[in-house]
Design a protein around this motif. Structure first.
Motif, PDB file in Angstrom:
ATOM      1  N   PHE A  11       0.841  -1.204   0.000  1.00 61.06           N
ATOM      2  CA  PHE A  11       0.000   0.000   0.000  1.00 61.06           C
ATOM      3  C   PHE A  11       0.871   1.246   0.000  1.00 61.06           C
ATOM      4  N   ASP A  12       0.537   2.175  -0.868  1.00 58.69           N
ATOM      5  CA  ASP A  12       1.347   3.386  -1.018  1.00 58.69           C
ATOM      6  C   ASP A  12       0.453   4.596  -0.850  1.00 58.69           C
ATOM      7  N   LYS A  13       0.501   5.169   0.351  1.00 58.49           N
ATOM      8  CA  LYS A  13      -0.404   6.266   0.666  1.00 58.49           C
ATOM      9  C   LYS A  13      -0.169   7.486  -0.229  1.00 58.49           C
ATOM     10  N   THR A  14       1.091   7.753  -0.511  1.00 58.33           N
ATOM     11  CA  THR A  14       1.415   8.916  -1.342  1.00 58.33           C
ATOM     12  C   THR A  14       0.762   8.794  -2.715  1.00 58.33           C
ATOM     13  N   ARG A  15       0.834   7.585  -3.298  1.00 61.84           N
ATOM     14  CA  ARG A  15       0.216   7.376  -4.610  1.00 61.84           C
ATOM     15  C   ARG A  15      -1.301   7.510  -4.533  1.00 61.84           C
ATOM     16  N   LEU A  16      -1.877   6.937  -3.458  1.00 63.76           N
ATOM     17  CA  LEU A  16      -3.334   7.050  -3.316  1.00 63.76           C
ATOM     18  C   LEU A  16      -3.742   8.514  -3.206  1.00 63.76           C
ATOM     19  N   GLU A  17      -3.028   9.274  -2.366  1.00 62.54           N
ATOM     20  CA  GLU A  17      -3.396  10.678  -2.186  1.00 62.54           C
ATOM     21  C   GLU A  17      -3.272  11.463  -3.486  1.00 62.54           C
ATOM     22  N   ALA A  18      -2.245  11.138  -4.257  1.00 61.51           N
ATOM     23  CA  ALA A  18      -2.085  11.811  -5.554  1.00 61.51           C
ATOM     24  C   ALA A  18      -3.265  11.474  -6.455  1.00 61.51           C
ATOM     25  N   LEU A  19      -3.682  10.212  -6.438  1.00 61.57           N
ATOM     26  CA  LEU A  19      -4.830   9.798  -7.257  1.00 61.57           C
ATOM     27  C   LEU A  19      -6.107  10.533  -6.831  1.00 61.57           C
ATOM     28  N   GLU A 134       6.285   3.065   4.848  1.00 62.71           N
ATOM     29  CA  GLU A 134       5.928   3.900   5.987  1.00 62.71           C
ATOM     30  C   GLU A 134       7.028   4.922   6.256  1.00 62.71           C
ATOM     31  N   GLU A 135       8.260   4.465   6.127  1.00 60.61           N
ATOM     32  CA  GLU A 135       9.410   5.319   6.332  1.00 60.61           C
ATOM     33  C   GLU A 135       9.361   6.504   5.369  1.00 60.61           C
ATOM     34  N   LYS A 136       9.115   6.171   4.115  1.00 61.30           N
ATOM     35  CA  LYS A 136       9.067   7.189   3.071  1.00 61.30           C
ATOM     36  C   LYS A 136       7.979   8.208   3.398  1.00 61.30           C
ATOM     37  N   ASP A 137       6.858   7.649   3.808  1.00 63.51           N
ATOM     38  CA  ASP A 137       5.712   8.479   4.137  1.00 63.51           C
ATOM     39  C   ASP A 137       6.067   9.449   5.249  1.00 63.51           C
ATOM     40  N   LYS A 138       6.773   8.960   6.240  1.00 62.13           N
ATOM     41  CA  LYS A 138       7.108   9.790   7.389  1.00 62.13           C
ATOM     42  C   LYS A 138       7.990  10.961   7.007  1.00 62.13           C
ATOM     43  N   LYS A 139       8.887  10.690   6.109  1.00 58.92           N
ATOM     44  CA  LYS A 139       9.807  11.753   5.699  1.00 58.92           C
ATOM     45  C   LYS A 139       9.062  12.906   5.047  1.00 58.92           C
ATOM     46  N   LYS A 140       7.988  12.553   4.377  1.00 59.82           N
ATOM     47  CA  LYS A 140       7.237  13.572   3.632  1.00 59.82           C
ATOM     48  C   LYS A 140       6.520  14.536   4.567  1.00 59.82           C
ATOM     49  N   LYS A 141       6.085  13.996   5.711  1.00 57.15           N
ATOM     50  CA  LYS A 141       5.326  14.843   6.631  1.00 57.15           C
ATOM     51  C   LYS A 141       6.268  15.765   7.363  1.00 57.15           C
ATOM     52  N   THR A 364     -23.790   6.008  29.077  1.00 52.08           N
ATOM     53  CA  THR A 364     -23.596   4.992  30.107  1.00 52.08           C
ATOM     54  C   THR A 364     -22.805   3.812  29.567  1.00 52.08           C
ATOM     55  N   ASP A 365     -22.860   3.590  28.258  1.00 57.10           N
ATOM     56  CA  ASP A 365     -21.993   2.590  27.635  1.00 57.10           C
ATOM     57  C   ASP A 365     -21.802   3.032  26.189  1.00 57.10           C
ATOM     58  N   CYS A 366     -20.648   2.727  25.637  1.00 59.16           N
ATOM     59  CA  CYS A 366     -20.383   3.183  24.279  1.00 59.16           C
ATOM     60  C   CYS A 366     -19.355   2.278  23.612  1.00 59.16           C
ATOM     61  N   TRP A 367     -19.647   1.882  22.393  1.00 62.66           N
ATOM     62  CA  TRP A 367     -18.712   1.100  21.589  1.00 62.66           C
ATOM     63  C   TRP A 367     -18.444   1.850  20.284  1.00 62.66           C
ATOM     64  N   ASP A 368     -17.174   1.934  19.909  1.00 64.50           N
ATOM     65  CA  ASP A 368     -16.836   2.556  18.631  1.00 64.50           C
ATOM     66  C   ASP A 368     -16.527   1.490  17.596  1.00 64.50           C
ATOM     67  N   ALA A 369     -17.105   1.624  16.406  1.00 57.67           N
ATOM     68  CA  ALA A 369     -16.627   0.834  15.277  1.00 57.67           C
ATOM     69  C   ALA A 369     -15.368   1.519  14.786  1.00 57.67           C
ATOM     70  N   GLU A 370     -14.228   0.835  14.938  1.00 61.61           N
ATOM     71  CA  GLU A 370     -12.951   1.411  14.502  1.00 61.61           C
ATOM     72  C   GLU A 370     -12.489   0.699  13.237  1.00 61.61           C
ATOM     73  N   ILE A 371     -12.017   1.478  12.279  1.00 60.42           N
ATOM     74  CA  ILE A 371     -11.552   0.908  11.011  1.00 60.42           C
ATOM     75  C   ILE A 371     -10.055   1.175  10.886  1.00 60.42           C
ATOM     76  N   GLU A 372      -9.317   0.122  10.579  1.00 65.95           N
ATOM     77  CA  GLU A 372      -7.868   0.272  10.458  1.00 65.95           C
ATOM     78  C   GLU A 372      -7.513   0.906   9.117  1.00 65.95           C
ATOM     79  N   ASN A 373      -6.569   1.814   9.158  1.00 68.06           N
ATOM     80  CA  ASN A 373      -6.077   2.465   7.946  1.00 68.06           C
ATOM     81  C   ASN A 373      -4.620   2.827   8.171  1.00 68.06           C
ATOM     82  N   SER A 374      -4.037   3.548   7.234  1.00 67.65           N
ATOM     83  CA  SER A 374      -2.596   3.786   7.309  1.00 67.65           C
ATOM     84  C   SER A 374      -2.184   4.596   8.531  1.00 67.65           C
ATOM     85  N   THR A 375      -3.117   5.267   9.216  1.00 76.02           N
ATOM     86  CA  THR A 375      -2.760   6.038  10.404  1.00 76.02           C
ATOM     87  C   THR A 375      -3.041   5.269  11.681  1.00 76.02           C
TER      88      THR A 375
END
Lengths: 652, 652
Positions: A11-19, A134-141, A364-375
């Protein structure tokens, strides 16, 4: 039929964001003015994708359960949010750089610094090896927090890890203590930070020409539901349970919005408020979802410092008390099914229970649907039991009863002693004291009334009011036993609230859908399900020659009549380029018209993921693609109807 | 088949409003907090009606013309509206009561007072006779302006009438002068009013935790389109014309909102920005609408003090120059067709041209679709030619070109004289003056260059820069004739903007749809077209007995599969009462299930307006009602398929 390898490239986040930027799914709002953090515009692709997700949401929730839809205002007078608690408590903790005054969100600061130190520790221990992408991605930020490769003691590592697992549970003072304990500073300047202060996340404005009515932009749509509760109950013929639903814009003035759609200042929500009898939180359709299995991360597991969820059916989770009640469980399962339908990867979806201090002030109670992504794991849907909190506070504040009146099948019969006054003579006898004496007697309990009753049977009694004794005769007062029948039960319903952040779902869906062709990493594809894909069919004439126009118009019109949204691309680009462009747009099917089409009334049908092409008579291709888009058949079944087309390689 | 008399009773606004409130089409927002003027919530009926109007709007405009949909943010940083002119000019004129400080909108004050005086004059002349309903209605309104029955001179009447016809054309100073000339005072207090001042209608807020970024809530969606122009053009492969479209919330902090949906502070708009070549405002589909005839009220007629429109085809109006161009005319016709489709009465619909001073600061021509209702004629759709205003100002401000680059089929070839410098020697010769001399020569026109060319042919020329003469030899400078070829034309497109106020359309539609049964004025009916009716079919089991449940579920499921939205009413009310309730909700069809249904699998189908009931096998009734809702057949055709049911009177 071709096979497809969607994991040939990581997975390449930079490419996805460009798209996403190139194909205008979304872009920073006011970009030509330099943009403003946390505000995004959706372009044609993003708007369509969002509209399709909303459309499916309406069907899956509102139509399926005949919910009552609402459309309430965003601008809200201040007293509403004072009552709801948002003015006092809808806030994040922020710290300031002690020298520059830069503002940072306290919990994010702790998280980023500790995570960076743990990464530095791993590096020092020779375990670093971040995945290359991920490394590459970090450098960009620009602002990514980096720490030196310093090895930490095992105890410190353990301390950090426990702190991170419990992070959502800390108050402002605790976050401040952590900054001092771990010497956490502003990573940009290395300056110390101030004590955490609350920052209210609501945007403020004022209503009317004289500015005397302060107002806020709603941070959620929920209050609009609660304030209309009486009308909704009336619309539903006075019956409970029922649900209201609303899709609309909300606003939160985030301290530090993230780049992208995951933490923004303006967003579209879809919220359900399901009103239920507090004594009976069962759900009539619970049996339909009993066997749905979810990854659950409950609060005990988190408190123990773990992030490993347990797979469990909803039925089991409710039976064991992991999930508080059937209605909450029912909606968690329905949320899960909805997310799968629009294309979220079930392996990257979990439900995390809120920890005690993390929970909103009303829940009084709460559940979050969490979705995994690049962050990481991102909350995309909350599912809270708000109990009777909201209806109670608004009712108390306004004096308007927000209650259900339920006719009891069997009236409750009670008996009690009741004082009966001879009003005329009572007044004459006690004059200006009469009222106070009557009030006093009426305030007495069963036992005292029985005592007076006994005395009156002797002729008279003496009562002392404001220190003054009064003799009351049995002519003026009688105590009688009466029967009371209660045929109506009155109660404040509890509220179960599934609350969807549509932008977060949309973004994580785009990540889950994105991949690159095995043969060319630059050729990105968005494998959006036909249900939500912005365009269902691309119509591609071989060239812009006029002889293709009648067929293009015929096919467009027939698809429109079948309710299938199509677009024509008659640009000058090659057919291969046009298809590549539409792979990026997530268009699942393509119909190509060439000279053979004009002669024989045939056309080809292309499937996005496999790039397979089939051929058939125009009307048969239209019927097939309609069945595909409506999920009546899948691609292998379509291939049985239409023979393969041999010109594939030539065209791509 | 029964005939229906919809005009047995005169229109009764009070009854309609009570119905809309009772059936929760809409209600004042925050009602239990006392409400806030100009803010309304839509309940289940209003939300559905609005969603259906929006759905048809999407089909009629976006899908039909493959427009590019957008969803841009509401919160907007101040610089955008500074550039667009809204900060300086998006304002109304307000006056204050000189003693109480109460705020009034200046033009409304003049209008209300003059109209009241004219009414008083008519009364004095014995012409009063307001229609009875209107009279009653006026009494109910607390703030209705009343004037004594005083006869005015003929000249004054004429003065007042001309003023009212030109009212939209007056500036603030002129409104102030009118107040003094006609002695117009605050009708509530009889106090004089102050000079008109501008009041900006945008809601202000600020973005970010430090409050340093002022922002406004958008008063229209248009700027969000313009700022994304480059991206949209790119998405459209660089081609013009094309259109963007957006449906969303906008905000205007009105000085004096009206009761009801006609002037509110928060509202849903639908806006189209159609980008067109300023040199060619023809429209490729104009021929399709050429013969559509509209009631046109142009600006000359209004300036002459008349309000009588002329019926004219769009073709004729464009040919005669009454409407500025084909594209503007095309959209006016499409607007007209859309309004008819959702149920607006064409006899109560006209197009009024803006007068010169009334036009928004950006527009070059503008026509409003006005719909008549109980308060008069109300602007519901604007159709403006904004020319190149917006794209030009944003481009100038940001330096980001918002232009179209069009490849010319035939390049434009031009020749001109060009100075050529021997740079090295030129610098050596003139040292620090070299730059200024070169710049001066480059700035010269064709004629002057030719003169120098002639002198250089003699060996040298003398130029004077900053009052100092310099001799330039032909070794340092040559003037040469060169050929230039321009193969791309660059231009800023013009924008035609149809802009819809959906709440106003929704409210006027409700007025146009409302009537009372001839036999009972209390039995209101909303004859909403099936296309937009909130619910299409009401399913009514004879009673809540369990034996009807399987049929209710079967019919619900079959209708859902056919895409027809239905609701079940199994409340304890009589069937007649349940139908009466749904007549008020505008539900066009009802399916009744009784014991015969269980035995024979038949059911009855009821039509709302006629109350006709037909009977048939369940599947045939479902097929018929589906065809009715999708406008494939009308009720008389349905009656040919299904025989009459004789139990009608018994049930109602």
């Amino acid at each position: 039929m071709s096979t497809v390898n969607k994991t040939a490239h990581p997975f390449d986040k930079t490419r996805l964001e460009a798209l996403l930027n190139r194909r205008f799914f979304y872009a920073p709002a006011f970009e030509i003015y330099g943009g403003v953090a946390g505000l995004y515009d959706y372009g044609p692709s993003g708007s369509s994708l969002q509209a399709n997700i909303i459309n499916e949401w309406r069907k899956h929730f509102i139509v399926e359960e005949a919910m009552l839809e609402l459309d309430t205002t965003i601008m809200t007078p201040a007293p509403v949010f004072e009552t709801s608690g948002h003015v006092a408590r809808f806030a994040d903790w922020m710290v300031k750089d002690s020298k520059t005054g830069d503002v940072l969100r306290a919990d994010h600061l702790v998280k980023n610094v500790l995570e960076a130190r743990l990464a530095g520790d791993k590096e020092a221990r020779g375990q670093a090896a971040l995945p290359k992408e991920e490394e590459k991605d970090k450098k960009k930020k620009k602002k990514a927090v980096k720490a030196a490769a310093v090895q930490l003691s095992d105890q410190v590592v353990k301390d950090y890890e426990l702190t991170l697992a419990q992070l959502d549970n800390f108050s402002g003072a605790e976050l401040g203590a952590l900054c001092r304990k771990f010497d956490i500073r502003n990573p940009d300047t290395d300056n110390e930070v101030t004590e955490p202060q609350q920052f209210n996340l609501m945007f403020a404005s004022s209503i009317g020409p004289t500015g005397q009515h302060p107002g806020y932009l709603r941070p959620e749509t929920a209050q609009g539901h609660f304030l209309n509760f009486s009308r909704l109950l009336d619309f539903n013929n006075g019956r409970v349970p029922f649900a209201s639903a609303q899709i609309g814009r909300s606003f939160r003035n985030e301290i530090s919005p993230r780049a992208g759609l995951l933490r923004v200042r303006e967003f579209t929500m879809a919220e359900i408020e399901h009103y239920v009898d507090p004594l009976d939180k069962s759900h009539v359709r619970f049996k339909e979802v009993r066997d749905v299995a979810l990854d659950l991360l409950d609060r005990n597991v988190q408190f123990a410092g773990s992030t490993k969820p347990t797979k469990m059916t909803i039925g089991e989770a409710v039976d064991k008390g992991v999930i508080a009640n059937e209605t909450l469980g029912y909606f968690m399962a329905r949320i899960y099914l909805f997310l799968l339908k629009v294309g979220i990867n079930p392996k990257r979806l979990r439900f995390r229970q809120h920890m005690a201090n993390e929970m909103a002030h009303y829940a009084t109670d709460c559940w979050d649907a969490e979705i995994e992504n690049s962050t990481g794991w991102t909350e995309c849907v909350g599912c809270a039991d708000r109990a009777a909190y909201d209806l109670t506070v608004h009712s108390n504040k306004t004096g308007h009863p927000l209650v259900v009146r339920q006719a009891l099948k069997e009236p409750i019969v009670t008996e009690k002693e009741v004082p009966e006054f001879n009003k005329k003579n009572f007044g004459k006898t006690f004059k200006q004291d009469a009222g106070a004496i009557q009030k006093y007697i009426e305030s007495l309990g069963e036992e005292e009334l029985l005592k007076i009753k006994g005395e009156l049977a002797q002729g008279s009694t003496t009562v002392t009011v404001d220190g003054k004794p009064f003799a009351v005769s049995s002519e003026l007062l009688q105590i009688e036993r009466k029967t009371f029948k209660q045929s109506v039960r009155e109660y404040t319903p509890n509220v179960i609230e599934p609350s969807f952040g549509l932008g977060r779902i949309l973004y994580t869906l785009l990540e889950h859908s994105y991949w690159s062709r095995e043969q060319d990493v630059e050729r990105g594809v968005l494998s959006l399900p036909p249900l939500v894909a912005p365009t269902k069919v691309l119509i591609v004439p071989l060239s812009a020659k006029e002889e293709f126009d009648p067929l293009v118009q015929e096919i467009s019109a027939k698809l429109r009549r079948a309710g299938i949204f199509s677009r024509v691309d008659d640009s000058n680009a090659s057919i291969g380029k046009r298809y590549a462009r539409n792979d990026e747009l997530g268009t699942p099917y393509g119909i190509t018209i060439d000279f053979a089409s004009v002669q024989n009334r045939t056309c080809t049908l292309r499937e996005r993921d496999t790039m397979d092409q089939r051929i058939g008579p125009i009307d048969e291709v239209i019927a097939t693609v309609t069945a595909l888009v409506e999920s009546e058949i899948d691609w292998p079944q379509a291939c049985q109807k239409l023979p393969a087309y041999d010109g594939v390689q030539a065209i791509e």
